[in-house]
Design an enzyme around this catalytic site. Sequence first.
Site, mmCIF file in Angstrom:
data_model
loop_
_atom_site.group_PDB
_atom_site.id
_atom_site.type_symbol
_atom_site.label_atom_id
_atom_site.label_comp_id
_atom_site.label_asym_id
_atom_site.label_seq_id
_atom_site.Cartn_x
_atom_site.Cartn_y
_atom_site.Cartn_z
ATOM 1 N N GLY A 252 -22.650 23.611 17.963
ATOM 2 C CA GLY A 252 -21.469 23.607 17.101
ATOM 3 C C GLY A 252 -21.786 23.139 15.692
ATOM 4 N N ASP A 253 -22.678 22.155 15.578
ATOM 5 C CA ASP A 253 -23.085 21.680 14.252
ATOM 6 C C ASP A 253 -23.868 22.763 13.508
ATOM 7 O OD1 ASP A 253 -21.968 19.231 15.003
ATOM 8 O OD2 ASP A 253 -23.871 18.513 15.799
#
Length: 309
Positions: A252-253
């Site tokens: 997600g990052d």
Amino acid sequence: MIYTVTLNPAVDRELEVESITCNTVLRASAWRVDCGGKGFNVARMLKSLGTTSVALGFAAGKNGELLNDRLQDLKIDTDFVWVEGETRTNVSIISADHAHYVKVNEPGPMVSASDLAKLKRKVMGLARPESLWVLAGSLPPGVPPAYYAELITILQSAGARVFLDTSGEAMRHSCEAKPFLVKPNAAEAEGLTGLPVDNLSEIAAVGNAIKSMGPDNVVISLGKAGALMVNGRKRWLAASPEIVECNPIGAGDSMVAGLVWGLDQGDSLPEALCRGIACGAATASQSGTVLGSLAQVNELIPLVGMTEV
């Protein structure tokens, strides 16, 4: 210029074991230590993509020095506010087949009102029109839920664009400050709105509900399924390409990094989201905490399915 702000960074220690069982001694067959914290993960992915950034946030003690040295070894510039105590250590235990994991996060050091004021002054001095800022991660002890919102107001008053990736009350307060983009995952979006996220129609409704809370754009990450973006009156579903998933932690990052990277390159938001999905998939296909490479991302971008819904 791109800046990341990580209020609660960590030394991430990952241990690989044959299998995860309780009430016994587990022996690691492999281990690694990395710079942890969502903003640092974004900075590392940006570096992998060939894009420079500056990492800001709070750091403390020997762990803070370790993080600072590691980031500088990666040629990532740092500009921390140093606080009392010790930067936290987060421990992940992953089974050898990568099917199961346990992650334990420490709370982090206590941050004082003086520390908060120092970081606010630092951000104010660096804010410039068209600069891109990623505010990401949890809040350490002593940081009020509205602090991200205060930073957003400072930055956007200076003409910067702010990407926010946090959860809970910090996200709720921050939405009211009208950031450029917020990126909750499905569970965080459900917690924020109280609405179900069991199908695409419900997720789209949740995206609309979050947008009504203030942010200009909303991206809800959906893991293997990709992400849904509410962009003005339009909604886009970005379907992730098929990969052999090794470790989804940090994907997600990487997606946030890809979004910022795309906009820094002059992309439209849907185009930037396509890059973000490719970055998340590239990282999820790697073992441990290794990030996707630029070559992998470029191979995956054409395989991302973009549909207006």
